[in-house]
Write a protein that holds these residues in place. Sequence first.
Motif, PDB file in Angstrom:
ATOM      1  N   SER A  70       0.852  -1.184   0.000  1.00  0.00           N
ATOM      2  CA  SER A  70       0.000   0.000   0.000  1.00  0.00           C
ATOM      3  C   SER A  70       0.890   1.237   0.000  1.00  0.00           C
ATOM      4  CB  SER A  70      -0.924   0.003   1.221  1.00  0.00           C
ATOM      5  OG  SER A  70      -0.179   0.010   2.424  1.00  0.00           O
ATOM      6  N   ARG A  71       0.280   2.383  -0.202  1.00  0.00           N
ATOM      7  CA  ARG A  71       1.039   3.628  -0.228  1.00  0.00           C
ATOM      8  C   ARG A  71       0.201   4.760   0.336  1.00  0.00           C
ATOM      9  NH1 ARG A  71       2.851   4.662  -6.066  1.00  0.00           N
ATOM     10  NH2 ARG A  71       3.498   6.710  -5.294  1.00  0.00           N
ATOM     11  N   ASP A  72       0.901   5.792   0.791  1.00  0.00           N
ATOM     12  CA  ASP A  72       0.274   7.024   1.262  1.00  0.00           C
ATOM     13  C   ASP A  72       0.977   8.177   0.564  1.00  0.00           C
ATOM     14  OD1 ASP A  72      -0.620   9.276   2.578  1.00  0.00           O
ATOM     15  OD2 ASP A  72      -0.568   8.352   4.557  1.00  0.00           O
ATOM     16  N   ASN A  73       0.350   8.727  -0.469  1.00  0.00           N
ATOM     17  CA  ASN A  73       0.993   9.789  -1.240  1.00  0.00           C
ATOM     18  C   ASN A  73       1.124  11.084  -0.440  1.00  0.00           C
ATOM     19  OD1 ASN A  73       1.345   8.085  -3.376  1.00  0.00           O
ATOM     20  ND2 ASN A  73      -0.209   9.020  -4.687  1.00  0.00           N
ATOM     21  N   THR A  74       0.325  11.262   0.597  1.00  0.00           N
ATOM     22  CA  THR A  74       0.441  12.477   1.411  1.00  0.00           C
ATOM     23  C   THR A  74       1.718  12.453   2.248  1.00  0.00           C
ATOM     24  OG1 THR A  74      -0.765  11.598   3.309  1.00  0.00           O
ATOM     25  CG2 THR A  74      -2.063  12.619   1.560  1.00  0.00           C
ATOM     26  N   LYS A  75       2.250  11.265   2.488  1.00  0.00           N
ATOM     27  CA  LYS A  75       3.468  11.121   3.288  1.00  0.00           C
ATOM     28  C   LYS A  75       4.660  10.616   2.487  1.00  0.00           C
ATOM     29  CE  LYS A  75       0.848  10.051   7.508  1.00  0.00           C
ATOM     30  NZ  LYS A  75       0.626   9.048   8.586  1.00  0.00           N
ATOM     31  N   SER A  76       4.463  10.356   1.205  1.00  0.00           N
ATOM     32  CA  SER A  76       5.517   9.773   0.361  1.00  0.00           C
ATOM     33  C   SER A  76       6.058   8.482   0.979  1.00  0.00           C
ATOM     34  CB  SER A  76       6.656  10.777   0.130  1.00  0.00           C
ATOM     35  OG  SER A  76       6.191  11.898  -0.584  1.00  0.00           O
ATOM     36  N   MET A  77       5.129   7.615   1.358  1.00  0.00           N
ATOM     37  CA  MET A  77       5.483   6.355   2.014  1.00  0.00           C
ATOM     38  C   MET A  77       4.829   5.193   1.293  1.00  0.00           C
ATOM     39  SD  MET A  77       7.156   7.006   5.040  1.00  0.00           S
ATOM     40  CE  MET A  77       6.766   5.580   6.067  1.00  0.00           C
ATOM     41  N   ILE A  78       5.513   4.055   1.306  1.00  0.00           N
ATOM     42  CA  ILE A  78       4.870   2.803   0.933  1.00  0.00           C
ATOM     43  C   ILE A  78       5.074   1.799   2.059  1.00  0.00           C
ATOM     44  CG2 ILE A  78       5.165   3.220  -1.539  1.00  0.00           C
ATOM     45  CD1 ILE A  78       7.245   0.912  -1.531  1.00  0.00           C
ATOM     46  N   TYR A  79       4.222   0.784   2.047  1.00  0.00           N
ATOM     47  CA  TYR A  79       4.225  -0.203   3.120  1.00  0.00           C
ATOM     48  C   TYR A  79       4.125  -1.601   2.519  1.00  0.00           C
ATOM     49  CZ  TYR A  79       2.844   4.085   5.462  1.00  0.00           C
ATOM     50  OH  TYR A  79       2.792   5.378   5.903  1.00  0.00           O
ATOM     51  N   LEU A  80       4.584  -2.572   3.283  1.00  0.00           N
ATOM     52  CA  LEU A  80       4.416  -3.964   2.893  1.00  0.00           C
ATOM     53  C   LEU A  80       4.001  -4.738   4.136  1.00  0.00           C
ATOM     54  CD1 LEU A  80       4.670  -5.900   0.445  1.00  0.00           C
ATOM     55  CD2 LEU A  80       6.911  -6.564   1.375  1.00  0.00           C
ATOM     56  N   GLN A  81       2.742  -5.131   4.177  1.00  0.00           N
ATOM     57  CA  GLN A  81       2.252  -5.963   5.263  1.00  0.00           C
ATOM     58  C   GLN A  81       2.509  -7.413   4.892  1.00  0.00           C
ATOM     59  OE1 GLN A  81       0.744  -5.020   8.341  1.00  0.00           O
ATOM     60  NE2 GLN A  81       1.153  -7.186   8.738  1.00  0.00           N
ATOM     61  N   MET A  82       3.290  -8.090   5.714  1.00  0.00           N
ATOM     62  CA  MET A  82       3.681  -9.471   5.432  1.00  0.00           C
ATOM     63  C   MET A  82       3.078 -10.382   6.495  1.00  0.00           C
ATOM     64  SD  MET A  82       7.659  -8.890   4.338  1.00  0.00           S
ATOM     65  CE  MET A  82       8.167  -8.500   6.003  1.00  0.00           C
ATOM     66  N   THR A  83       2.331 -11.363   6.060  1.00  0.00           N
ATOM     67  CA  THR A  83       1.731 -12.330   6.976  1.00  0.00           C
ATOM     68  C   THR A  83       2.120 -13.737   6.550  1.00  0.00           C
ATOM     69  OG1 THR A  83      -0.311 -12.494   5.685  1.00  0.00           O
ATOM     70  CG2 THR A  83      -0.226 -10.787   7.382  1.00  0.00           C
ATOM     71  N   SER A  84       1.852 -14.685   7.423  1.00  0.00           N
ATOM     72  CA  SER A  84       2.169 -16.096   7.152  1.00  0.00           C
ATOM     73  C   SER A  84       3.591 -16.233   6.627  1.00  0.00           C
ATOM     74  CB  SER A  84       1.169 -16.679   6.144  1.00  0.00           C
ATOM     75  OG  SER A  84      -0.148 -16.582   6.626  1.00  0.00           O
ATOM     76  N   LEU A  85       4.501 -15.585   7.299  1.00  0.00           N
ATOM     77  CA  LEU A  85       5.893 -15.566   6.836  1.00  0.00           C
ATOM     78  C   LEU A  85       6.508 -16.960   6.866  1.00  0.00           C
ATOM     79  CD1 LEU A  85       6.951 -12.212   8.424  1.00  0.00           C
ATOM     80  CD2 LEU A  85       7.220 -12.791   6.020  1.00  0.00           C
ATOM     81  N   LYS A  86       7.376 -17.195   5.880  1.00  0.00           N
ATOM     82  CA  LYS A  86       8.052 -18.476   5.725  1.00  0.00           C
ATOM     83  C   LYS A  86       9.565 -18.253   5.798  1.00  0.00           C
ATOM     84  CE  LYS A  86       4.498 -19.945   2.407  1.00  0.00           C
ATOM     85  NZ  LYS A  86       4.271 -20.454   1.039  1.00  0.00           N
ATOM     86  N   PRO A  87      10.321 -19.263   6.143  1.00  0.00           N
ATOM     87  CA  PRO A  87      11.783 -19.107   6.164  1.00  0.00           C
ATOM     88  C   PRO A  87      12.340 -18.621   4.826  1.00  0.00           C
ATOM     89  CG  PRO A  87      11.162 -21.095   7.322  1.00  0.00           C
ATOM     90  CD  PRO A  87       9.906 -20.557   6.698  1.00  0.00           C
ATOM     91  N   GLU A  88      11.718 -19.009   3.737  1.00  0.00           N
ATOM     92  CA  GLU A  88      12.200 -18.572   2.425  1.00  0.00           C
ATOM     93  C   GLU A  88      11.927 -17.091   2.145  1.00  0.00           C
ATOM     94  OE1 GLU A  88      10.229 -21.215   3.110  1.00  0.00           O
ATOM     95  OE2 GLU A  88       8.734 -21.525   1.516  1.00  0.00           O
ATOM     96  N   ASP A  89      11.204 -16.415   3.021  1.00  0.00           N
ATOM     97  CA  ASP A  89      11.028 -14.967   2.907  1.00  0.00           C
ATOM     98  C   ASP A  89      12.215 -14.209   3.491  1.00  0.00           C
ATOM     99  OD1 ASP A  89       7.581 -15.477   3.720  1.00  0.00           O
ATOM    100  OD2 ASP A  89       8.422 -15.076   1.733  1.00  0.00           O
ATOM    101  N   THR A  90      13.131 -14.916   4.130  1.00  0.00           N
ATOM    102  CA  THR A  90      14.304 -14.283   4.713  1.00  0.00           C
ATOM    103  C   THR A  90      15.130 -13.601   3.634  1.00  0.00           C
ATOM    104  OG1 THR A  90      14.434 -15.835   6.559  1.00  0.00           O
ATOM    105  CG2 THR A  90      16.472 -14.713   5.931  1.00  0.00           C
ATOM    106  N   ALA A  91      15.346 -12.299   3.802  1.00  0.00           N
ATOM    107  CA  ALA A  91      16.055 -11.501   2.802  1.00  0.00           C
ATOM    108  C   ALA A  91      16.192 -10.072   3.324  1.00  0.00           C
ATOM    109  CB  ALA A  91      15.290 -11.490   1.488  1.00  0.00           C
ATOM    110  N   VAL A  92      16.991  -9.301   2.599  1.00  0.00           N
ATOM    111  CA  VAL A  92      16.985  -7.849   2.797  1.00  0.00           C
ATOM    112  C   VAL A  92      15.954  -7.288   1.827  1.00  0.00           C
ATOM    113  CG1 VAL A  92      18.303  -5.720   2.733  1.00  0.00           C
ATOM    114  CG2 VAL A  92      19.403  -7.839   3.476  1.00  0.00           C
ATOM    115  N   TYR A  93      15.057  -6.467   2.345  1.00  0.00           N
ATOM    116  CA  TYR A  93      13.974  -5.903   1.544  1.00  0.00           C
ATOM    117  C   TYR A  93      14.276  -4.446   1.220  1.00  0.00           C
ATOM    118  CZ  TYR A  93      11.089 -10.009   2.245  1.00  0.00           C
ATOM    119  OH  TYR A  93      10.590 -11.302   2.223  1.00  0.00           O
ATOM    120  N   TYR A  94      14.081  -4.105  -0.046  1.00  0.00           N
ATOM    121  CA  TYR A  94      14.362  -2.765  -0.559  1.00  0.00           C
ATOM    122  C   TYR A  94      13.135  -2.203  -1.250  1.00  0.00           C
ATOM    123  CZ  TYR A  94      19.246  -4.415  -0.275  1.00  0.00           C
ATOM    124  OH  TYR A  94      20.457  -4.913   0.126  1.00  0.00           O
ATOM    125  N   CYS A  95      13.002  -0.882  -1.239  1.00  0.00           N
ATOM    126  CA  CYS A  95      11.953  -0.256  -2.039  1.00  0.00           C
ATOM    127  C   CYS A  95      12.583   0.587  -3.145  1.00  0.00           C
ATOM    128  CB  CYS A  95      11.011   0.576  -1.184  1.00  0.00           C
ATOM    129  SG  CYS A  95      11.736   2.053  -0.478  1.00  0.00           S
TER     130      CYS A  95
END
Length: 120
Positions: A70-95
């Motif tokens: 999701s994003r909020d253009n009034t704040k120049s922000m984006i978000y990533l809600q992550m659920t049901s995380l798995k070990p294979e999701d392990t990483a460095v996350y970049y936008c």
Amino acid sequence: VRVVESGGGMVQAGGSLRLSCAASGFVFSDYAMGWFRQAPGKERDFVAVVGSRGGYTYYADSVKGRFTISRDNTKSMIYLQMTSLKPEDTAVYYCNAVLLGNYIPAFRSWGQGTQVTVSS
């Protein structure tokens, strides 16, 4: 162009995290924005994108149904809600801004990323 990612951490499998990205130095509302991730020893891969106005989203198959961007253009922000995380999701996350169609990053510069570690 500057982006600052935050919100990573260590969680157990099945847990949740919410990542945030603060962007500056460009006209934020003109660009689709997205998340990429890089696991140890692997290339940086596309994860998710949200259109410039927030109405369009697209996800990599590996995260579809578990992650929500999701994003909020009034704040120049984006978000990533992550659920049901798995070990294979392990990483460095970049936008980054995203070029729609081929879902590649729009800018050469990257932030420092935020580490997500999922234990089994």
